[in-house]
Scaffold this motif. Structure first.
Motif, PDB file in Angstrom:
ATOM      1  N   MET A 181       0.752  -1.378  -0.168  1.00 34.27           N
ATOM      2  CA  MET A 181      -0.055   0.023  -0.052  1.00 34.27           C
ATOM      3  C   MET A 181       0.896   1.427  -0.022  1.00 34.27           C
ATOM      4  O   MET A 181       2.144   1.231   0.531  1.00 34.27           O
ATOM      5  CB  MET A 181      -1.248   0.080   1.180  1.00 34.27           C
ATOM      6  CG  MET A 181      -0.322  -0.216   2.451  1.00 34.27           C
ATOM      7  SD  MET A 181      -1.631  -0.340   3.517  1.00 34.27           S
ATOM      8  CE  MET A 181      -0.961  -0.134   5.124  1.00 34.27           C
ATOM      9  N   ASP A 182       0.201   2.169  -0.507  1.00 32.68           N
ATOM     10  CA  ASP A 182       1.199   3.355  -0.788  1.00 32.68           C
ATOM     11  C   ASP A 182       0.484   4.630  -0.076  1.00 32.68           C
ATOM     12  O   ASP A 182      -0.795   4.865  -0.827  1.00 32.68           O
ATOM     13  CB  ASP A 182       1.438   3.679  -2.455  1.00 32.68           C
ATOM     14  CG  ASP A 182       2.233   4.888  -2.598  1.00 32.68           C
ATOM     15  OD1 ASP A 182       2.475   5.627  -1.752  1.00 32.68           O
ATOM     16  OD2 ASP A 182       2.645   4.964  -3.597  1.00 32.68           O
ATOM     17  N   ALA A 183       0.930   5.466   0.768  1.00 32.71           N
ATOM     18  CA  ALA A 183       0.154   6.491   1.311  1.00 32.71           C
ATOM     19  C   ALA A 183      -0.032   7.482   0.454  1.00 32.71           C
ATOM     20  O   ALA A 183      -0.577   8.449   0.282  1.00 32.71           O
ATOM     21  CB  ALA A 183       1.044   6.863   2.972  1.00 32.71           C
ATOM     22  N   ALA A 184       1.213   7.772  -0.288  1.00 31.45           N
ATOM     23  CA  ALA A 184       1.313   8.818  -1.408  1.00 31.45           C
ATOM     24  C   ALA A 184      -0.162   9.075  -2.181  1.00 31.45           C
ATOM     25  O   ALA A 184      -0.586   9.909  -2.579  1.00 31.45           O
ATOM     26  CB  ALA A 184       2.614   9.091  -1.797  1.00 31.45           C
ATOM     27  N   THR A 185      -0.284   7.601  -2.787  1.00 29.05           N
ATOM     28  CA  THR A 185      -1.313   7.639  -4.122  1.00 29.05           C
ATOM     29  C   THR A 185      -2.540   6.925  -3.477  1.00 29.05           C
ATOM     30  O   THR A 185      -3.498   6.995  -4.035  1.00 29.05           O
ATOM     31  CB  THR A 185      -0.787   6.630  -4.943  1.00 29.05           C
ATOM     32  OG1 THR A 185      -0.460   5.544  -4.380  1.00 29.05           O
ATOM     33  CG2 THR A 185       0.395   7.398  -5.654  1.00 29.05           C
ATOM     34  N   GLY A 186      -2.407   6.403  -2.167  1.00 32.59           N
ATOM     35  CA  GLY A 186      -3.859   5.820  -1.766  1.00 32.59           C
ATOM     36  C   GLY A 186      -4.111   4.444  -2.011  1.00 32.59           C
ATOM     37  O   GLY A 186      -5.045   3.914  -1.869  1.00 32.59           O
ATOM     38  N   THR A 187      -2.973   4.038  -2.896  1.00 26.68           N
ATOM     39  CA  THR A 187      -3.489   2.542  -3.592  1.00 26.68           C
ATOM     40  C   THR A 187      -3.070   1.634  -2.632  1.00 26.68           C
ATOM     41  O   THR A 187      -2.274   1.518  -1.907  1.00 26.68           O
ATOM     42  CB  THR A 187      -2.776   2.401  -4.835  1.00 26.68           C
ATOM     43  OG1 THR A 187      -1.209   2.757  -4.628  1.00 26.68           O
ATOM     44  CG2 THR A 187      -3.025   3.182  -6.096  1.00 26.68           C
ATOM     45  N   VAL A 188      -3.922   0.526  -2.854  1.00 21.30           N
ATOM     46  CA  VAL A 188      -3.808  -0.936  -2.079  1.00 21.30           C
ATOM     47  C   VAL A 188      -3.795  -1.894  -2.985  1.00 21.30           C
ATOM     48  O   VAL A 188      -4.885  -2.144  -3.771  1.00 21.30           O
ATOM     49  CB  VAL A 188      -5.011  -0.955  -1.103  1.00 21.30           C
ATOM     50  CG1 VAL A 188      -4.752  -2.240  -0.261  1.00 21.30           C
ATOM     51  CG2 VAL A 188      -4.906   0.314  -0.005  1.00 21.30           C
ATOM     52  N   LYS A 189      -2.716  -2.790  -2.860  1.00 20.96           N
ATOM     53  CA  LYS A 189      -2.724  -4.078  -3.739  1.00 20.96           C
ATOM     54  C   LYS A 189      -3.013  -5.388  -2.982  1.00 20.96           C
ATOM     55  O   LYS A 189      -2.307  -5.508  -2.014  1.00 20.96           O
ATOM     56  CB  LYS A 189      -1.257  -4.140  -4.423  1.00 20.96           C
ATOM     57  CG  LYS A 189      -1.215  -2.998  -5.684  1.00 20.96           C
ATOM     58  CD  LYS A 189      -0.110  -3.413  -6.676  1.00 20.96           C
ATOM     59  CE  LYS A 189      -0.176  -2.479  -7.793  1.00 20.96           C
ATOM     60  NZ  LYS A 189       1.034  -1.727  -7.360  1.00 20.96           N
ATOM     61  N   PHE A 190      -3.818  -6.052  -3.561  1.00 15.73           N
ATOM     62  CA  PHE A 190      -4.045  -7.139  -2.706  1.00 15.73           C
ATOM     63  C   PHE A 190      -3.500  -8.511  -3.308  1.00 15.73           C
ATOM     64  O   PHE A 190      -3.324  -8.680  -4.491  1.00 15.73           O
ATOM     65  CB  PHE A 190      -5.590  -7.735  -2.724  1.00 15.73           C
ATOM     66  CG  PHE A 190      -6.355  -6.647  -2.198  1.00 15.73           C
ATOM     67  CD1 PHE A 190      -6.339  -6.565  -0.609  1.00 15.73           C
ATOM     68  CD2 PHE A 190      -7.054  -5.454  -2.799  1.00 15.73           C
ATOM     69  CE1 PHE A 190      -7.153  -5.420  -0.034  1.00 15.73           C
ATOM     70  CE2 PHE A 190      -7.654  -4.409  -2.183  1.00 15.73           C
ATOM     71  CZ  PHE A 190      -7.783  -4.333  -0.838  1.00 15.73           C
ATOM     72  N   ARG A 191      -3.308  -9.681  -2.583  1.00 12.87           N
ATOM     73  CA  ARG A 191      -2.614 -10.844  -2.861  1.00 12.87           C
ATOM     74  C   ARG A 191      -3.802 -11.654  -3.498  1.00 12.87           C
ATOM     75  O   ARG A 191      -4.880 -11.725  -2.938  1.00 12.87           O
ATOM     76  CB  ARG A 191      -2.055 -11.749  -1.643  1.00 12.87           C
ATOM     77  CG  ARG A 191      -1.316 -12.984  -2.053  1.00 12.87           C
ATOM     78  CD  ARG A 191      -0.573 -13.491  -0.873  1.00 12.87           C
ATOM     79  NE  ARG A 191       0.444 -12.725  -0.295  1.00 12.87           N
ATOM     80  CZ  ARG A 191       0.848 -12.816   0.967  1.00 12.87           C
ATOM     81  NH1 ARG A 191       0.591 -13.894   1.611  1.00 12.87           N
ATOM     82  NH2 ARG A 191       1.830 -11.919   1.388  1.00 12.87           N
ATOM     83  N   GLU A 192      -3.634 -12.078  -4.840  1.00  9.75           N
ATOM     84  CA  GLU A 192      -4.655 -13.310  -5.066  1.00  9.75           C
ATOM     85  C   GLU A 192      -4.489 -14.371  -4.167  1.00  9.75           C
ATOM     86  O   GLU A 192      -3.662 -15.028  -3.868  1.00  9.75           O
ATOM     87  CB  GLU A 192      -4.094 -13.665  -6.650  1.00  9.75           C
ATOM     88  CG  GLU A 192      -4.066 -12.884  -7.666  1.00  9.75           C
ATOM     89  CD  GLU A 192      -5.392 -12.531  -8.444  1.00  9.75           C
ATOM     90  OE1 GLU A 192      -6.215 -13.134  -8.134  1.00  9.75           O
ATOM     91  OE2 GLU A 192      -5.366 -11.500  -9.325  1.00  9.75           O
ATOM     92  N   GLN A 193      -5.952 -15.031  -3.767  1.00 13.80           N
ATOM     93  CA  GLN A 193      -6.186 -15.856  -3.122  1.00 13.80           C
ATOM     94  C   GLN A 193      -6.914 -17.182  -3.879  1.00 13.80           C
ATOM     95  O   GLN A 193      -7.729 -16.789  -4.594  1.00 13.80           O
ATOM     96  CB  GLN A 193      -6.890 -15.601  -1.653  1.00 13.80           C
ATOM     97  CG  GLN A 193      -6.126 -14.634  -0.847  1.00 13.80           C
ATOM     98  CD  GLN A 193      -6.715 -14.653   0.592  1.00 13.80           C
ATOM     99  OE1 GLN A 193      -6.523 -15.665   1.161  1.00 13.80           O
ATOM    100  NE2 GLN A 193      -7.271 -13.529   0.719  1.00 13.80           N
TER     101      GLN A 193
END
Ligand code: 5GP
Length: 193
Positions: A181-193
Protein backbone atom coordinates in the motif's frame (compact mmCIF):
# COMPACT_ATOMS: atom_id res chain seq x y z
CA UNK A 1 -11.70 -8.61 -5.65
CA UNK A 2 -13.93 -9.98 -2.92
CA UNK A 3 -16.47 -7.91 -0.97
CA UNK A 4 -13.99 -6.88 1.76
CA UNK A 5 -11.25 -5.94 -0.69
CA UNK A 6 -13.76 -3.81 -2.62
CA UNK A 7 -14.75 -2.03 0.59
CA UNK A 8 -11.13 -1.38 1.54
CA UNK A 9 -10.51 0.18 -1.88
CA UNK A 10 -13.66 2.30 -1.55
CA UNK A 11 -13.38 3.47 2.07
CA UNK A 12 -9.96 2.53 3.47
CA UNK A 13 -7.34 5.23 3.96
CA UNK A 14 -3.63 4.48 3.71
CA UNK A 15 -1.67 6.31 6.40
CA UNK A 16 2.04 6.85 6.77
CA UNK A 17 3.79 4.16 8.82
CA UNK A 18 2.06 1.19 7.16
CA UNK A 19 -1.27 1.80 8.84
CA UNK A 20 -4.52 1.17 7.00
CA UNK A 21 -7.38 3.16 8.46
CA UNK A 22 -10.73 1.45 8.15
CA UNK A 23 -12.60 3.25 10.88
CA UNK A 24 -15.61 4.14 8.72
CA UNK A 25 -16.69 0.48 8.45
CA UNK A 26 -14.63 -1.71 10.77
CA UNK A 27 -12.69 -0.07 13.61
CA UNK A 28 -14.94 2.71 14.84
CA UNK A 29 -18.20 2.85 12.90
CA UNK A 30 -19.05 -0.79 12.17
CA UNK A 31 -20.89 -2.06 9.09
CA UNK A 32 -22.79 -5.01 10.49
CA UNK A 33 -23.92 -6.29 7.07
CA UNK A 34 -20.27 -6.47 6.12
CA UNK A 35 -19.45 -8.25 9.41
CA UNK A 36 -22.24 -10.69 8.67
CA UNK A 37 -20.77 -11.55 5.27
CA UNK A 38 -17.37 -11.95 6.93
CA UNK A 39 -18.91 -14.29 9.52
CA UNK A 40 -20.51 -16.39 6.76
CA UNK A 41 -17.16 -16.59 4.97
CA UNK A 42 -15.35 -17.71 8.14
CA UNK A 43 -18.03 -20.36 8.66
CA UNK A 44 -17.38 -21.64 5.12
CA UNK A 45 -13.59 -21.62 5.48
CA UNK A 46 -13.67 -23.45 8.82
CA UNK A 47 -16.45 -25.86 7.83
CA UNK A 48 -15.86 -29.26 9.35
CA UNK A 49 -13.88 -27.88 12.29
CA UNK A 50 -15.23 -28.66 15.69
CA UNK A 51 -15.39 -25.14 17.19
CA UNK A 52 -17.10 -24.44 20.51
CA UNK A 53 -15.72 -20.98 21.32
CA UNK A 54 -14.44 -17.85 19.62
CA UNK A 55 -11.62 -15.91 21.25
CA UNK A 56 -10.65 -12.35 20.32
CA UNK A 57 -8.90 -9.35 21.84
CA UNK A 58 -10.37 -5.99 22.83
CA UNK A 59 -11.37 -3.73 21.34
CA UNK A 60 -11.59 -3.96 17.57
CA UNK A 61 -11.88 -7.74 17.35
CA UNK A 62 -15.01 -7.92 19.48
CA UNK A 63 -17.61 -6.73 16.96
CA UNK A 64 -16.37 -9.04 14.20
CA UNK A 65 -16.09 -11.96 16.61
CA UNK A 66 -19.64 -11.48 17.91
CA UNK A 67 -21.23 -11.38 14.47
CA UNK A 68 -19.12 -14.38 13.37
CA UNK A 69 -20.25 -16.21 16.51
CA UNK A 70 -23.85 -16.05 15.28
CA UNK A 71 -22.78 -18.26 12.36
CA UNK A 72 -21.02 -20.77 14.63
CA UNK A 73 -23.59 -20.57 17.43
CA UNK A 74 -20.85 -20.37 20.08
CA UNK A 75 -19.91 -17.87 22.82
CA UNK A 76 -17.20 -15.25 22.46
CA UNK A 77 -14.45 -14.61 25.00
CA UNK A 78 -12.32 -11.51 24.58
CA UNK A 79 -8.90 -11.03 26.10
CA UNK A 80 -8.83 -7.85 28.16
CA UNK A 81 -6.00 -5.39 28.24
CA UNK A 82 -5.12 -5.19 31.90
CA UNK A 83 -3.21 -3.12 34.38
CA UNK A 84 -1.01 -5.54 36.35
CA UNK A 85 -2.68 -4.29 39.51
CA UNK A 86 -5.92 -6.12 38.59
CA UNK A 87 -4.30 -9.46 37.98
CA UNK A 88 -4.75 -12.36 40.36
CA UNK A 89 -4.11 -16.08 40.07
CA UNK A 90 -7.42 -16.72 38.35
CA UNK A 91 -6.23 -15.32 35.04
CA UNK A 92 -4.29 -16.54 32.05
CA UNK A 93 -1.86 -13.77 31.08
CA UNK A 94 0.14 -12.92 27.97
CA UNK A 95 2.20 -9.94 26.93
CA UNK A 96 1.20 -8.25 23.68
CA UNK A 97 2.97 -5.42 21.92
CA UNK A 98 0.54 -3.09 20.17
CA UNK A 99 1.41 -2.36 16.55
CA UNK A 100 -0.72 0.78 16.34
CA UNK A 101 -0.01 2.21 19.79
CA UNK A 102 3.60 1.05 20.14
CA UNK A 103 3.18 -0.05 23.72
CA UNK A 104 3.13 -3.31 25.64
CA UNK A 105 -0.04 -4.55 27.24
CA UNK A 106 -0.72 -7.51 29.41
CA UNK A 107 -3.81 -9.27 28.18
CA UNK A 108 -5.82 -11.53 30.43
CA UNK A 109 -8.59 -14.10 30.24
CA UNK A 110 -10.29 -15.46 33.31
CA UNK A 111 -9.61 -19.16 33.94
CA UNK A 112 -13.38 -19.56 34.26
CA UNK A 113 -13.88 -19.04 30.54
CA UNK A 114 -11.23 -21.22 28.89
CA UNK A 115 -10.30 -24.82 29.56
CA UNK A 116 -8.83 -27.95 28.01
CA UNK A 117 -12.30 -28.74 26.63
CA UNK A 118 -12.28 -25.71 24.36
CA UNK A 119 -11.80 -25.89 20.60
CA UNK A 120 -11.19 -22.31 19.69
CA UNK A 121 -11.47 -20.17 16.60
CA UNK A 122 -9.43 -16.98 17.09
CA UNK A 123 -10.80 -13.91 15.31
CA UNK A 124 -9.20 -10.50 14.94
CA UNK A 125 -9.51 -7.44 12.74
CA UNK A 126 -5.88 -7.07 11.61
CA UNK A 127 -2.77 -9.18 11.39
CA UNK A 128 0.48 -7.21 11.18
CA UNK A 129 3.47 -8.61 13.09
CA UNK A 130 1.45 -11.30 14.78
CA UNK A 131 1.98 -10.20 18.40
CA UNK A 132 -1.72 -10.08 19.21
CA UNK A 133 -2.24 -13.58 17.77
CA UNK A 134 0.76 -15.04 19.56
CA UNK A 135 -0.60 -13.66 22.84
CA UNK A 136 -4.00 -15.24 22.23
CA UNK A 137 -2.43 -18.56 21.19
CA UNK A 138 -0.35 -18.51 24.39
CA UNK A 139 -3.46 -17.97 26.51
CA UNK A 140 -5.32 -20.85 24.84
CA UNK A 141 -2.25 -23.08 25.29
CA UNK A 142 -2.06 -22.14 28.98
CA UNK A 143 -5.67 -23.29 29.31
CA UNK A 144 -4.87 -26.58 27.55
CA UNK A 145 -7.38 -25.74 24.82
CA UNK A 146 -7.00 -26.36 21.08
CA UNK A 147 -6.63 -23.65 18.45
CA UNK A 148 -8.76 -24.96 15.58
CA UNK A 149 -8.11 -21.99 13.34
CA UNK A 150 -7.54 -18.27 13.03
CA UNK A 151 -9.78 -15.90 11.08
CA UNK A 152 -8.54 -12.40 10.25
CA UNK A 153 -10.32 -9.64 8.40
CA UNK A 154 -7.26 -7.82 7.01
CA UNK A 155 -3.75 -9.26 6.90
CA UNK A 156 -0.91 -6.94 6.00
CA UNK A 157 1.04 -9.46 3.95
CA UNK A 158 4.15 -7.28 3.79
CA UNK A 159 4.63 -7.69 7.55
CA UNK A 160 5.79 -10.99 8.95
CA UNK A 161 2.90 -12.08 11.20
CA UNK A 162 1.22 -14.22 8.54
CA UNK A 163 4.42 -16.18 7.84
CA UNK A 164 5.11 -16.72 11.53
CA UNK A 165 1.61 -18.01 12.24
CA UNK A 166 1.39 -20.23 9.12
CA UNK A 167 4.84 -21.67 9.90
CA UNK A 168 3.54 -22.66 13.33
CA UNK A 169 1.06 -24.87 11.44
CA UNK A 170 -2.20 -23.07 12.14
CA UNK A 171 -4.99 -22.75 9.60
CA UNK A 172 -4.93 -18.99 9.12
CA UNK A 173 -7.64 -17.51 6.91
CA UNK A 174 -7.44 -13.82 6.08
CA UNK A 175 -10.33 -12.39 4.10
CA UNK A 176 -8.13 -9.71 2.53
CA UNK A 177 -4.34 -9.84 2.29
CA UNK A 178 -2.73 -6.50 1.48
CA UNK A 179 0.54 -7.07 -0.36
CA UNK A 180 1.45 -3.42 -0.65
CA UNK A 181 0.00 0.00 0.00
CA UNK A 182 1.13 3.50 -0.74
CA UNK A 183 0.22 6.49 1.41
CA UNK A 184 1.15 8.99 -1.32
CA UNK A 185 -1.26 7.63 -3.92
CA UNK A 186 -3.67 5.85 -1.57
CA UNK A 187 -3.40 2.63 -3.57
CA UNK A 188 -3.78 -0.81 -2.00
CA UNK A 189 -2.73 -4.03 -3.77
CA UNK A 190 -4.13 -7.40 -2.69
CA UNK A 191 -2.70 -10.90 -2.87
CA UNK A 192 -4.59 -13.27 -5.18
CA UNK A 193 -6.12 -16.01 -3.03
P1 5GP B 1 0.03 -7.36 15.36
O1 5GP B 1 -0.07 -7.78 16.79
O2 5GP B 1 -0.28 -8.48 14.38
O3 5GP B 1 1.31 -6.66 15.04
O4 5GP B 1 -1.08 -6.25 15.15
C1 5GP B 1 -2.41 -6.60 15.23
C2 5GP B 1 -3.21 -5.56 15.94
O5 5GP B 1 -2.76 -4.23 15.66
C3 5GP B 1 -4.65 -5.63 15.49
O6 5GP B 1 -5.41 -6.18 16.54
C4 5GP B 1 -5.04 -4.21 15.17
O7 5GP B 1 -5.85 -3.72 16.22
C5 5GP B 1 -3.78 -3.43 15.11
N1 5GP B 1 -3.33 -3.07 13.75
C6 5GP B 1 -2.19 -3.49 13.15
N2 5GP B 1 -2.03 -2.92 11.95
C7 5GP B 1 -3.09 -2.11 11.77
C8 5GP B 1 -3.48 -1.24 10.71
O8 5GP B 1 -2.83 -1.07 9.66
N3 5GP B 1 -4.65 -0.57 10.86
C9 5GP B 1 -5.41 -0.71 11.98
N4 5GP B 1 -6.56 -0.02 12.02
N5 5GP B 1 -5.07 -1.52 13.02
C10 5GP B 1 -3.92 -2.22 12.92
Amino acid sequence: MNFLEERIVKDGIVKEGNVLKVDSFLNHQMDIDLFNRMGAEFKKRFAGKNINKIVTIEASGIGIACVAAMHFNVPVVFAKKAKSINIDGDMYIAEVESFTHKCKNQVIVSKKFLSENDHVLIIDDFLANGCALQGLISIINQAGGTVEGIGIAIEKGFQNGGNIIRNLGYQLESLAIVDSMDAATGTVKFREQ
